[in-house]
Design a protein around this motif. Sequence first.
Motif, PDB file in Angstrom:
ATOM      1  N   MET A 131      53.137  22.849  36.285  1.00 30.53           N
ATOM      2  CA  MET A 131      52.538  22.258  37.924  1.00 30.53           C
ATOM      3  C   MET A 131      52.319  23.525  38.741  1.00 30.53           C
ATOM      4  SD  MET A 131      55.976  20.091  38.567  1.00 30.53           S
ATOM      5  CE  MET A 131      55.862  20.248  40.350  1.00 30.53           C
ATOM      6  N   LEU A 132      52.891  24.733  38.537  1.00 26.22           N
ATOM      7  CA  LEU A 132      52.518  26.009  39.294  1.00 26.22           C
ATOM      8  C   LEU A 132      51.231  26.404  39.453  1.00 26.22           C
ATOM      9  CD1 LEU A 132      53.737  28.303  41.251  1.00 26.22           C
ATOM     10  CD2 LEU A 132      54.235  30.264  39.060  1.00 26.22           C
ATOM     11  N   GLU A 133      51.074  26.712  38.119  1.00 23.98           N
ATOM     12  CA  GLU A 133      49.160  26.637  37.444  1.00 23.98           C
ATOM     13  C   GLU A 133      48.057  25.592  37.669  1.00 23.98           C
ATOM     14  OE1 GLU A 133      50.698  28.209  33.036  1.00 23.98           O
ATOM     15  OE2 GLU A 133      49.369  25.950  33.686  1.00 23.98           O
ATOM     16  N   GLU A 134      48.701  24.409  38.782  1.00 22.58           N
ATOM     17  CA  GLU A 134      47.711  23.332  39.109  1.00 22.58           C
ATOM     18  C   GLU A 134      47.512  24.059  40.346  1.00 22.58           C
ATOM     19  OE1 GLU A 134      46.845  19.179  39.712  1.00 22.58           O
ATOM     20  OE2 GLU A 134      48.677  19.922  37.767  1.00 22.58           O
ATOM     21  N   ASP A 135      48.730  24.116  41.015  1.00 23.25           N
ATOM     22  CA  ASP A 135      48.436  24.556  42.360  1.00 23.25           C
ATOM     23  C   ASP A 135      47.974  25.791  42.535  1.00 23.25           C
ATOM     24  OD1 ASP A 135      50.098  22.141  42.819  1.00 23.25           O
ATOM     25  OD2 ASP A 135      52.166  22.978  43.731  1.00 23.25           O
ATOM     26  N   MET A 144      45.404  27.256  41.042  1.00 18.60           N
ATOM     27  CA  MET A 144      43.809  26.960  40.788  1.00 18.60           C
ATOM     28  C   MET A 144      43.721  26.098  41.669  1.00 18.60           C
ATOM     29  SD  MET A 144      42.725  28.729  38.151  1.00 18.60           S
ATOM     30  CE  MET A 144      40.791  27.985  38.362  1.00 18.60           C
ATOM     31  N   GLN A 145      44.184  25.112  42.325  1.00 18.59           N
ATOM     32  CA  GLN A 145      43.862  24.658  43.482  1.00 18.59           C
ATOM     33  C   GLN A 145      43.656  25.108  44.554  1.00 18.59           C
ATOM     34  OE1 GLN A 145      46.049  20.871  44.049  1.00 18.59           O
ATOM     35  NE2 GLN A 145      45.469  19.572  42.360  1.00 18.59           N
ATOM     36  N   SER A 146      44.540  26.087  44.731  1.00 12.36           N
ATOM     37  CA  SER A 146      44.541  27.178  45.931  1.00 12.36           C
ATOM     38  C   SER A 146      43.051  27.911  46.370  1.00 12.36           C
ATOM     39  CB  SER A 146      45.905  27.619  46.254  1.00 12.36           C
ATOM     40  OG  SER A 146      46.117  28.163  47.771  1.00 12.36           O
ATOM     41  N   PHE A 147      43.003  28.517  44.943  1.00 11.61           N
ATOM     42  CA  PHE A 147      41.531  29.312  45.025  1.00 11.61           C
ATOM     43  C   PHE A 147      40.294  28.727  45.022  1.00 11.61           C
ATOM     44  CE2 PHE A 147      44.846  31.772  41.361  1.00 11.61           C
ATOM     45  CZ  PHE A 147      45.297  32.881  42.750  1.00 11.61           C
ATOM     46  N   LYS A 148      40.271  27.045  44.721  1.00  9.95           N
ATOM     47  CA  LYS A 148      39.489  26.440  44.719  1.00  9.95           C
ATOM     48  C   LYS A 148      39.150  26.369  46.461  1.00  9.95           C
ATOM     49  CE  LYS A 148      38.817  25.333  40.291  1.00  9.95           C
ATOM     50  NZ  LYS A 148      38.920  23.862  38.979  1.00  9.95           N
ATOM     51  N   VAL A 151      37.669  32.839  41.269  1.00 12.46           N
ATOM     52  CA  VAL A 151      39.032  32.389  39.870  1.00 12.46           C
ATOM     53  C   VAL A 151      38.167  31.698  38.970  1.00 12.46           C
ATOM     54  CG1 VAL A 151      40.947  32.537  39.505  1.00 12.46           C
ATOM     55  CG2 VAL A 151      39.956  33.342  41.041  1.00 12.46           C
ATOM     56  N   ASP A 152      38.423  32.502  37.537  1.00 17.15           N
ATOM     57  CA  ASP A 152      37.901  30.823  36.750  1.00 17.15           C
ATOM     58  C   ASP A 152      39.488  30.397  35.925  1.00 17.15           C
ATOM     59  OD1 ASP A 152      36.932  30.499  34.052  1.00 17.15           O
ATOM     60  OD2 ASP A 152      38.325  31.134  33.073  1.00 17.15           O
ATOM     61  N   SER A 153      40.371  31.001  36.157  1.00 15.12           N
ATOM     62  CA  SER A 153      41.995  30.665  35.225  1.00 15.12           C
ATOM     63  C   SER A 153      42.990  31.347  35.329  1.00 15.12           C
ATOM     64  CB  SER A 153      41.875  30.207  34.230  1.00 15.12           C
ATOM     65  OG  SER A 153      41.132  31.989  33.374  1.00 15.12           O
ATOM     66  N   VAL A 154      44.531  30.483  36.132  1.00 16.14           N
ATOM     67  CA  VAL A 154      45.435  31.399  35.236  1.00 16.14           C
ATOM     68  C   VAL A 154      46.817  31.847  34.565  1.00 16.14           C
ATOM     69  CG1 VAL A 154      45.667  31.179  38.169  1.00 16.14           C
ATOM     70  CG2 VAL A 154      46.843  29.698  36.931  1.00 16.14           C
ATOM     71  N   LEU A 155      46.838  33.049  34.320  1.00 13.21           N
ATOM     72  CA  LEU A 155      47.665  33.134  33.124  1.00 13.21           C
ATOM     73  C   LEU A 155      49.279  33.661  33.699  1.00 13.21           C
ATOM     74  CD1 LEU A 155      47.079  34.181  29.872  1.00 13.21           C
ATOM     75  CD2 LEU A 155      49.292  34.751  31.060  1.00 13.21           C
ATOM     76  N   LEU A 156      50.657  32.360  33.434  1.00 11.91           N
ATOM     77  CA  LEU A 156      51.367  32.952  33.552  1.00 11.91           C
ATOM     78  C   LEU A 156      53.077  33.558  32.700  1.00 11.91           C
ATOM     79  CD1 LEU A 156      52.978  29.606  36.559  1.00 11.91           C
ATOM     80  CD2 LEU A 156      51.999  32.737  36.378  1.00 11.91           C
ATOM     81  N   SER A 157      52.729  33.677  32.639  1.00 15.75           N
ATOM     82  CA  SER A 157      54.059  34.201  31.432  1.00 15.75           C
ATOM     83  C   SER A 157      55.185  35.115  32.139  1.00 15.75           C
ATOM     84  CB  SER A 157      52.921  35.715  30.556  1.00 15.75           C
ATOM     85  OG  SER A 157      53.069  36.230  30.852  1.00 15.75           O
ATOM     86  N   GLN A 158      56.427  35.143  30.766  1.00 14.36           N
ATOM     87  CA  GLN A 158      57.149  36.355  30.873  1.00 14.36           C
ATOM     88  C   GLN A 158      58.487  35.696  32.077  1.00 14.36           C
ATOM     89  OE1 GLN A 158      56.296  40.396  31.273  1.00 14.36           O
ATOM     90  NE2 GLN A 158      54.906  40.561  29.206  1.00 14.36           N
ATOM     91  N   PHE A 160      49.727  30.461  50.551  1.00 15.48           N
ATOM     92  CA  PHE A 160      49.629  30.019  49.207  1.00 15.48           C
ATOM     93  C   PHE A 160      51.080  29.327  49.000  1.00 15.48           C
ATOM     94  CE2 PHE A 160      51.364  29.223  44.978  1.00 15.48           C
ATOM     95  CZ  PHE A 160      50.946  28.465  44.617  1.00 15.48           C
ATOM     96  N   GLN A 161      51.188  28.287  48.941  1.00 18.28           N
ATOM     97  CA  GLN A 161      52.994  27.472  49.041  1.00 18.28           C
ATOM     98  C   GLN A 161      53.190  27.044  47.756  1.00 18.28           C
ATOM     99  OE1 GLN A 161      55.115  27.959  51.240  1.00 18.28           O
ATOM    100  NE2 GLN A 161      54.059  28.969  52.324  1.00 18.28           N
ATOM    101  N   PRO A 162      54.328  27.574  47.059  1.00 19.11           N
ATOM    102  CA  PRO A 162      54.691  27.035  45.248  1.00 19.11           C
ATOM    103  C   PRO A 162      55.197  25.393  45.764  1.00 19.11           C
ATOM    104  CG  PRO A 162      55.620  28.556  46.223  1.00 19.11           C
ATOM    105  CD  PRO A 162      54.799  29.120  47.031  1.00 19.11           C
TER     106      PRO A 162
END
Length: 367
Positions: free
Chosen positions: A169-173, A175-179, A185-192, A232-234
Amino acid sequence: MSNNSFKPLDFPGWFSTLMSLTNLKMERTQLQGQVPTSLFALLSLQTVVLKDNKINGTLDIGSSYNNQLRLVDLETNSIDSFEQNGVPNVKIILKDNPICLENGEGGSYCSSSQSNVSYSTPPNNCQPGTCSSEQISSPNCICAYPYTGTFTFMLPSFSDFDNKTYYLMLEEDLMQSFKSYFLPVDSVLLSQPNKDSNQYLELSLQVFPSGQDHFNRTGTFSIGFLLSSQTFQPPKVFGPSYFLADKYEHFGNSEGWTESSKSSNIGIIIGAAVGGSVLLVLLLLAGLYAFRQKKRAEKAIGQSNPFRRWNTVESNSEIPQLKEARMFSFEELKKYTKNFSQINDIGSGGFGKVLNATFKLKCAIVI
């Protein structure tokens, strides 16, 4: 309401009437007594954290607890028994309670509250390749220099941090905000995912550029402003948050200076500075010369003007007033004309008779 100096208080029964309660966190607040079973039946309740209190008796979650409940943490209390009615989806923590210390119980609920949570955005139907030094493969399997930082979520409403749904959900939000702001921005990566000392959820974020392997300065500034200024609001389940960006140093040669270009630009700057200084000095000298010439011309004109000592500005009449004129008293006029003697009468003017007189060193004057 954690870390407060409340007076010792029995667990409030009215907590069980808060139908919208999702997270209950009261650490080190001197709560005592037994937690009612009805609390765990609240329809929205997900997390109960009551560490370092004086809660005692038996912990009984009951058989009618709601299916959203994920964590019950009563570490360091005085609970001496636990009714295990089968709660497979709920993490129970009773470490440092008499049930674990005195009775020698070794159940899973006697382990630490720390758990290893592992998540990383998976590749998007591609096979990651080998990237050069300091480059990272994006979820779209493109090697690049990502913009990185750490998201901190202070009060997430979920406790099952292994649930990938929240991160997706966070990744989708993101990318929508960046667009929506037309950022490259091509993509985002969440980790750790990790809990810090304040029990806040921390997430590492990597933002990958689109169309090239690095961001320019405008891109990094825009992304950083979007994430750190609360623009940006998560998703609401993550609660309030803040973002801390890492320093970005991969702008590429297009925005950096080579050694030769640095030397060339420094030479241009020095030359422009010297040239500007010389021009400024010449302009000052020319202005000073023009000012002195003007003063000399005004002085020459004044000396050649026979009426230079006549002043009409300070006079109340239109008759010119002679500057530097000698003022005589009536007694002096009487003296020098020998009591206005007719012998000295030489004619008459518009204001009366005109008399001839001799002033001190036999200087002739007309009165």
